[in-house]
Design a protein around this motif. Structure first.
Motif, short mmCIF file in Angstrom:
data_model
loop_
_atom_site.label_atom_id
_atom_site.label_comp_id
_atom_site.label_asym_id
_atom_site.label_seq_id
_atom_site.Cartn_x
_atom_site.Cartn_y
_atom_site.Cartn_z
N ARG A 99 -13.10 -8.66 -9.13
CA ARG A 99 -12.46 -9.72 -9.93
C ARG A 99 -10.95 -9.73 -9.74
NH1 ARG A 99 -16.61 -8.14 -13.57
NH2 ARG A 99 -15.24 -6.61 -14.57
N ASP A 100 -10.36 -8.55 -9.63
CA ASP A 100 -8.92 -8.47 -9.42
C ASP A 100 -8.54 -9.12 -8.08
OD1 ASP A 100 -6.16 -7.52 -9.78
OD2 ASP A 100 -6.65 -6.08 -8.21
N LEU A 101 -9.28 -8.80 -7.03
CA LEU A 101 -8.99 -9.39 -5.72
C LEU A 101 -9.32 -10.88 -5.70
CD1 LEU A 101 -10.36 -6.54 -3.42
CD2 LEU A 101 -7.98 -6.99 -4.05
N ALA A 102 -10.34 -11.28 -6.45
CA ALA A 102 -10.70 -12.70 -6.50
C ALA A 102 -9.56 -13.55 -7.05
CB ALA A 102 -11.96 -12.89 -7.34
N SER A 103 -8.73 -12.97 -7.92
CA SER A 103 -7.63 -13.71 -8.54
C SER A 103 -6.55 -14.10 -7.54
CB SER A 103 -7.02 -12.88 -9.67
OG SER A 103 -6.40 -11.70 -9.17
N LEU A 104 -6.62 -13.57 -6.31
CA LEU A 104 -5.66 -13.95 -5.28
C LEU A 104 -5.81 -15.42 -4.88
CD1 LEU A 104 -5.94 -10.76 -3.03
CD2 LEU A 104 -4.01 -11.38 -4.50
N LEU A 140 -11.31 -17.17 2.81
CA LEU A 140 -9.91 -17.35 2.41
C LEU A 140 -9.24 -16.02 2.11
CD1 LEU A 140 -10.31 -20.46 0.07
CD2 LEU A 140 -9.50 -20.43 2.45
N TYR A 141 -10.02 -15.02 1.73
CA TYR A 141 -9.44 -13.72 1.39
C TYR A 141 -9.03 -12.92 2.62
CZ TYR A 141 -10.93 -14.70 -3.35
OH TYR A 141 -11.08 -15.27 -4.58
N GLU A 142 -9.36 -13.43 3.80
CA GLU A 142 -8.95 -12.76 5.02
C GLU A 142 -7.44 -12.84 5.21
OE1 GLU A 142 -10.96 -12.62 9.37
OE2 GLU A 142 -10.03 -14.54 8.86
N ARG A 143 -6.81 -13.84 4.62
CA ARG A 143 -5.37 -14.03 4.81
C ARG A 143 -4.54 -13.25 3.80
NH1 ARG A 143 -5.25 -20.39 2.91
NH2 ARG A 143 -5.60 -20.05 0.68
N HIS A 144 -5.18 -12.55 2.88
CA HIS A 144 -4.46 -11.77 1.88
C HIS A 144 -4.49 -10.29 2.26
CE1 HIS A 144 -4.03 -15.09 -0.99
NE2 HIS A 144 -5.29 -15.41 -0.70
N VAL A 145 -3.34 -9.70 2.49
CA VAL A 145 -3.22 -8.27 2.75
C VAL A 145 -2.75 -7.61 1.46
CG1 VAL A 145 -2.07 -6.48 4.10
CG2 VAL A 145 -2.72 -8.65 5.18
N VAL A 146 -3.49 -6.61 0.99
CA VAL A 146 -3.25 -6.10 -0.36
C VAL A 146 -2.78 -4.65 -0.36
CG1 VAL A 146 -4.90 -7.68 -1.40
CG2 VAL A 146 -5.68 -5.45 -0.62
N PHE A 147 -2.05 -4.32 -1.40
CA PHE A 147 -1.65 -2.96 -1.75
C PHE A 147 -2.06 -2.78 -3.21
CE2 PHE A 147 0.96 -4.24 1.73
CZ PHE A 147 1.21 -3.09 2.48
N ARG A 148 -2.99 -1.87 -3.46
CA ARG A 148 -3.51 -1.71 -4.81
C ARG A 148 -3.71 -0.23 -5.13
NH1 ARG A 148 -2.68 -6.59 -5.08
NH2 ARG A 148 -3.98 -8.16 -6.15
N GLU A 149 -3.62 0.08 -6.43
CA GLU A 149 -3.94 1.41 -6.95
C GLU A 149 -4.96 1.21 -8.07
OE1 GLU A 149 -3.08 4.51 -6.27
OE2 GLU A 149 -1.53 4.21 -4.73
N TYR A 150 -6.14 1.81 -7.91
CA TYR A 150 -7.17 1.70 -8.93
C TYR A 150 -7.49 3.10 -9.47
CZ TYR A 150 -7.85 -3.02 -7.12
OH TYR A 150 -7.66 -4.31 -6.72
N PRO A 151 -7.40 3.30 -10.79
CA PRO A 151 -7.62 4.64 -11.36
C PRO A 151 -9.10 4.98 -11.46
CG PRO A 151 -7.14 3.08 -13.11
CD PRO A 151 -6.98 2.32 -11.82
#
Length: 621
Positions: free
Chosen positions: A107-112, A86-97
Motif C-alpha cells: 500500500r505504501d508503494l502503491a501511493s506513488l 507504471l511503478y517501474e519508473r519509481h526508484v525507491v529508498f525505504r526503511e520498514y521496521p
C-alpha cells in the motif's frame, strides 16, 4: 470485443482496425495485451479492452513496432501492460521496521501513483527484522514481495490493485467436456514437492513443513538464516509454491462459455474430466489467454511444468521465498567469498558447510521388532485386534562417521489410548524416555563457539592464550603456550548452566607440538567436578572422544548442572578447536522404541504414521 485507445481526452474505438489481438493474464508475469492494427499508437498511450460495458483490460502501451511494405497498408504491432507497469519508473529508498506487513508495504508503494484503489490488498506476513530498500524499482519490490509470500499481484482496470494469497477457495464454477473444446493434461514429478526443509546457520534445521506423506522433500540451505519463525514462513511459502509445479491442465473454451462462467485469474473451479484421470478435483486458474482470431479462451489450471526462466530465476535470483525482508548485501556476499578463498589458501582450515540427509519411514513402516501390533489399511502401525498394549522399534544407522543425527520427527494419533516414544542406543542404554516431536538431539554448545575468536572469554593460568588461524573446524582455534603446566577455564566469568543429562560423549580437537596427556574437567563448582585424561599425539589436529561414563567424580557434581569447562595442559604449545563438545551419540545405532496402549480391546487403537530423522554432515580432520 472492443479495443479502444485514449486519444484527445476520449476513448476511440480501434476494433475495426485490429487484425489480431491477444490478451494474456498470468500468475507469474504482468498482464499484457498484444495487438496488430492498421493504424498507429505511441508508447505511453492508454488502451483498454472491453466486452460490452465490462472492461477486461486497461493499461499503457509499452512497446511499439511499425512496418510498411510496398503495396500494403502500414501496420503497427504493440504490447501494452496493466497500470502495474507504471511503478517501474519509481526508484525507491525505504526503511520498514520489524512487524510491518507485506500488505502495508504494498500500500505504501502503491501511493506513488495517484488514484490507486488498495481495498483488495490483504495484509500477508510481517517482517521479522528491519528491511532497508535502496535504489530499487518499486515494481520489482512489489513483485518480489508477491513471489516471496506466494500472493497474486495484479492491477485491475480502474487502477484497482490486488494482492491476495494464492490459495484454493470455494469453487465458483464446474467444468466438464461439455464446456470445453479441448483439454491437455501434463504431469512431471521432477519438481513436485510435498515437504520443505530449511537448514540455517551452522547446519541447524530451522523449519520442516509437509503435506501428505512428505516423501518428496526440498531442502533449502541458507547459511545466513537464524530466525526459526522466518524459516517457517519461507518453508510454508515454498510448499505452497510447489503446488504450482508438477502438473498442468490446459483447456480451450469458446468465448461465450467462458464469459457465462465469469472466470478470473485465481478462481477455483471443479474439474471433472475422467478421460484424463481428473475426477471432480478443485483446481485454481493460473493463466488466461484470449485469441480474437479463433474467438476462444485458453485457460491453464492446477499448476504448470517448470520452465527454463523459473530455473534461471532461482539460480541467479536466489531463494524466491527470501525476497521479502532483509537480504544479504553484495558486500556481505563478497566478504564471505573472500573469507572462504582465504581459508582455502591457508591450507590449514577445512571450511564446514553442513549438508542435510534424511532417513524416512513412511507407510508401510518397516519396524525392526515388535509385539501385538499390525498394519491398518493405510500401512500405519496399530495394535492388533484384541490387544490393549504393544510395542515396536525403528532402527537408524548413520551412513558413515561423517554424519550425526540432528532432529527426529514423528507423527502419531493416540486414538482412544496412548503412545509413548523412547529414544535409545543400540546397546540398550536410554538417551531419553517419553520424547515429543520434534526431538532435537543435544549438541552442547552450538557449532563455532568456544574457539571462534573466543580466547578473550577464557582465563588461563601458567601461560598465554590467543586466537589462531591454524584450525580444523572453523576459521580459528585457541593457541595455548607456556613453560609450565597451564589451566584453561571457560567461561572466565559467569556460569554455563549446561544440562548434560542426555549427553554421553565429550569431544575435543587438539594439535600438540609434542605427545602429551591432557586433563579435561566439567565443573559444577570448583569443589565438585568430573575429570578425565586424554592422551594426544603430536604433529596434527586429531579428534578425541571420551565417554562421560569414564569421567571420575570429585565431590558431588551433577551432569545436569555444569557451569565451567577446564582443560589442563602440560608445558608446551597446543592448538585446541571445538565442534560440539558434549553429544548424545556418535557413530552407532539409534533405536526408537514406540509403546502403544488403550484401556480396553474395543477402544480405538493408537496409530503411528511416520518418522523422519535428519542427519547433518560433520567435519573430519
Amino acid at each position: 470485443m472492443i479495443l479502444e485507445v485514449y486519444r484527445n481526452n476520449a476513448w476511440v474505438d480501434f476494433s475495426g482496425l485490429a487484425t489480431s489481438l491477444r490478451w494474456r493474464l498470468e500468475s507469474r508475469s504482468l498482464e499484457s495485451l498484444e495487438a496488430e492494427i492498421l493504424d498507429y499508437v505511441n508508447v505511453g498511450e492508454r488502451v483498454r479492452l472491453r466486452r460490452g460495458s465490462t472492461i477486461l483490460f486497461e493499461g499503457v502501451v509499452y512497446e511499439v513496432s511499425r512496418r510498411h511494405q510496398r503495396g500494403d497498408i502500414p501496420r503497427c504491432s504493440f504490447t501494452a501492460h496493466s497500470d502495474l507497469i507504471l511503478y517501474e519508473r519509481h526508484v525507491v529508498f525505504r526503511e520498514y521496521p520489524t512487524g510491518t506487513t507485506a500488505g502495508a508495504i504494498i500500500r505504501d508503494l502503491a501511493s506513488l501513483e495517484q488514484g490507486v484503489d488498495v481495498a483488495e490488498v490483504s495484509e500477508g506476513p510481517a517482517l521479522t527484522s528491519n528491511w532497508s530498500i535502496e535504489n530499487v524499482e518499486a515494481l520489482k519490490v512489489m513483485q518480489d514481495i508477491a513471489k516471496a509470500t506466494n500472493h497474486w499481484l495484479r492491477m485491475r482496470p480502474g487502477k484497482k490493485l490486488v494482492y491476495k494469497p494464492k490459495t484454493t477457495s470455494s469453487p465458483s464454477a464446474s467444468i466438464d467436456m461439455g464446456k470445453i473444446l479441448s483439454a491437455e493434461y501434463s504431469e512431471d514429478r521432477w519438481r513436485l514437492r510435498n515437504r520443505v526443509v530449511y537448514v540455517g546457520a551452522g547446519g541447524e534445521v530451522l523449519a520442516d513443513v509437509y503435506t501428505g506423506l512428505g516423501d518428496l522433500p526440498l531442502v533449502v540451505h541458507d547459511p545466513f538464516l537464524t530466525d526459526s519463525s522466518e524459516a517457517m514462513r519461507r518453508a510454508q511459502t515454498r510448499l505452497d509454491m510447489a503446488s504450482e509445479y508438477g502438473r498442468s491442465l490446459r483447456l480451450q473454451m469458446h468465448q461465450q462459455i467462458f464469459s457465462n462462467l465469469g472466470l478470473d485469474l485465481g478462481d477455483t473451479v471443479t474439474v471433472n474430466l475422467p478421460s484424463l484421470g481428473i475426477d471432480n478435483e478443485d483446481l485454481y486458474i493460473l493463466e488466461i489467454r484470449y485469441e480474437t482470431d479463433a474467438l476462444l479462451y485458453e485457460v491453464v489450471l492446477g499448476g504448470r511444468l517448470e520452465l527454463l526462466e523459473d530455473v534461471l530465476d532461482e539460480k541467479f535470483g536466489g531463494d524466491p521465498a527470501a525476497r521479502f525482508g532483509k537480504q544479504m548485501s553484495v558486500a556481505e556476499a563478497a566478504g564471505n567469498a573472500i573469507a572462504l578463498s582465504q581459508s582455502i589458501a591457508k591450507r590449514f582450515t577445512t571450511q564446514l558447510i553442513p549438508q542435510l540427509f534424511l532417513t524416512m519411514y513412511v507407510p508401510p513402516i518397516p519396524y525392526a521388532s515388535g509385539q501385538n501390533i499390525t498394519y491398518n489399511d493405510a500401512g500405519e502401525i496399530v495394535l492388533a485386534s484384541g490387544f490393549t498394549s504393544g510395542w515396536f522399534t525403528l532402527e537408524f544407522m548413520p551412513s558413515s562417521e561423517n554424519v550425526e543425527p540432528k532432529i527426529l520427527r514423528f507423527d502419531r494419533d493416540v486414538g482412544g489410548g496412548n503412545v509413548t516414544v523412547n529414544l535409545k542406543l543400540g546397546d540398550g542404554s536410554t538417551i531419553k524416555n517419553n520424547i515429543t516431536s520434534p526431538y532435537n538431539f543435544p549438541y552442547i554448545p552450538q557449532r563455532k563457539t568456544l574457539a571462534e575468536k573466543d580466547a578473550s572469554k577464557w582465563s588461563i593460568s601458567g601461560g598465554t592464550l590467543s586466537d589462531s588461524s591454524i584450525s580444523v573446524i572453523s576459521r580459528y582455534s585457541l593457541r595455548s603456550t607456556g613453560t609450565t603446566a597451564m589451566t584453561l577455564t571457560y567461561p572466565a566469568t559467569g556460569s554455563l548452566a549446561w544440562n548434560l543429562s542426555q549427553c554421553r560423549y565429550f569431544n575435543i580437537y587438539v594439535f600438540p607440538t609434542a605427545n602429551a596427556t591432557i586433563t579435561v574437567r566439567a565443573l559444577t563448582n570448583t569443589a565438585n567436578y568430573y575429570s578425565a585424561q586424554i592422551t594426544t599425539s603430536a604433529g596434527k589436529f586429531q579428534k578425541y572422544v571420551k565417554k562421560l561414563s569414564d569421567f571420575v567424580a570429585t565431590g558431588t557434581p551433577s551432569w545436569s548442572n555444569i557451569n565451567q569447562l577446564q582443560v589442563i595442559l602440560p608445558s608446551g604449545t597446543y592448538y585446541i578447536d571445538f565442534d560440539h563438545v558434549f553429544t548424545a551419540i556418535t557413530f552407532e545405532k539409534l533405536v526408537v522404541e514406540v509403546n502403544m496402549s488403550r484401556p480396553n480391546a474395543s477402544s480405538t487403537s493408537p496409530k503411528f504414521k511416520r518418522a523422519t530423522l535428519f542427519w547433518s554432515e560433520v567435519t573430519q580432520p
